[in-house]
Scaffold this motif. Structure first.
Motif, PDB file in Angstrom:
ATOM      1  N   UNK A 130       0.809  -1.210   0.000  1.00  0.00           N
ATOM      2  CA  UNK A 130       0.000   0.000   0.000  1.00  0.00           C
ATOM      3  C   UNK A 130       0.846   1.267   0.000  1.00  0.00           C
ATOM      4  N   UNK A 131       1.859   1.336   0.819  1.00  0.00           N
ATOM      5  CA  UNK A 131       2.692   2.526   0.893  1.00  0.00           C
ATOM      6  C   UNK A 131       1.883   3.747   1.270  1.00  0.00           C
ATOM      7  N   UNK A 132       1.969   4.802   0.461  1.00  0.00           N
ATOM      8  CA  UNK A 132       1.260   6.049   0.748  1.00  0.00           C
ATOM      9  C   UNK A 132      -0.039   6.184  -0.041  1.00  0.00           C
ATOM     10  N   UNK A 133      -0.495   5.103  -0.653  1.00  0.00           N
ATOM     11  CA  UNK A 133      -1.727   5.162  -1.441  1.00  0.00           C
ATOM     12  C   UNK A 133      -2.942   5.366  -0.535  1.00  0.00           C
ATOM     13  N   UNK A 134      -3.904   6.125  -1.026  1.00  0.00           N
ATOM     14  CA  UNK A 134      -5.158   6.299  -0.293  1.00  0.00           C
ATOM     15  C   UNK A 134      -6.023   5.044  -0.400  1.00  0.00           C
ATOM     16  N   UNK A 135      -6.038   4.458  -1.581  1.00  0.00           N
ATOM     17  CA  UNK A 135      -6.767   3.209  -1.791  1.00  0.00           C
ATOM     18  C   UNK A 135      -5.915   2.260  -2.625  1.00  0.00           C
ATOM     19  N   UNK A 136      -6.172   0.972  -2.450  1.00  0.00           N
ATOM     20  CA  UNK A 136      -5.521  -0.071  -3.251  1.00  0.00           C
ATOM     21  C   UNK A 136      -6.605  -0.701  -4.103  1.00  0.00           C
TER      22      UNK A 136
END
Length: 221
Positions: free
Chosen positions: A177-183
């Motif tokens: 995921x890292x810094x993603x808001x959604x996957x």
């Protein structure tokens, strides 16, 4: 395409339809054309068989059988579809991208960052990157190691009929995921694993196939 993803889609559609009897369900024709050439393989090597004639021919067959709209339970296939189709298509890619962006914005993201987990072919075709960009989102992709792990889970796991523990799937989603808001789960084999995870699937993960099921029920149910 693939077989497990097709079964998962139909099962999810039946369970999501508000029906009290058989006659309340949506009339369906399910075409499991498993011998359609591998979509990712073709995108990676243009000398390999082209799935386009299979896809168009299948849509023509569905139209002759009386279908008034179609869905294709394979994300990568959408890279091969021509502009003109034999019958209207509810696009798994467009619906999935929209659901991921809506989820991120509902959680307060002004310009959503959406991580796409998909096959090498889907990533190479840019169908999701372009759809997300059109919606004002920033598409993200795993690094090389992460992408290899995603492909292994898809091809050496679900497509090969090998059981993938839910914990392994959820660990991979969380790690990438890292810094993603959604996957965004942009592969229907990953949708199979999302179905297995059930309520354990984190809120930031959006399954494109689940979003498509909801849209089908909304429009046809």
């Amino acid at each position: 395409m693939g077989p497990a993803a097709t079964v998962a889609f139909l099962d999810a559609l039946v369970r999501a339809t508000p029906a009290g009897r058989d006659q309340d369900h949506i009339d369906t024709v399910v075409l499991g054309h498993a011998s359609t050439p591998d979509r990712t393989a073709r995108l990676l090597d243009p000398d390999l068989p082209d799935p386009t004639p299979y896809l168009v021919g299948d849509l023509e067959l569905l139209a002759r059988l009386g279908a008034t709209c179609a869905v294709i339970a394979c994300n990568t296939s959408h890279a091969f579809l021509p502009a003109e189709l034999p019958l209207p298509l509810l696009s798994l890619v467009r619906v999935g991208a929209g659901a991921a962006v809506d989820r991120a914005r509902a959680q307060g993201a002004a310009r959503p960052r959406v991580l796409v987990l998909a096959t090498d072919g889907t990533v190479l075709s840019r169908v999701y990157q372009d759809a997300l960009a059109d919606l004002g989102a920033e598409p993200l992709l795993p690094d090389e190691d992460g992408q290899r792990a995603v492909m292994a889970m898809i091809y050496q796991g679900v497509k090969a009929g090998v059981h993938v523990p839910t914990g392994h799937f959820l660990e991979l989603v969380g790690r990438l995921r890292g810094e993603a808001d959604t996957v965004l789960l942009g592969c229907t084999e990953l949708s199979v694993l999302a179905e297995q995870a059930g309520h354990a699937l984190p809120r930031y993960a959006v399954d494109a196939q689940a979003a498509l099921v909801a849209r089908v029920v909304d429009e046809l149910g």
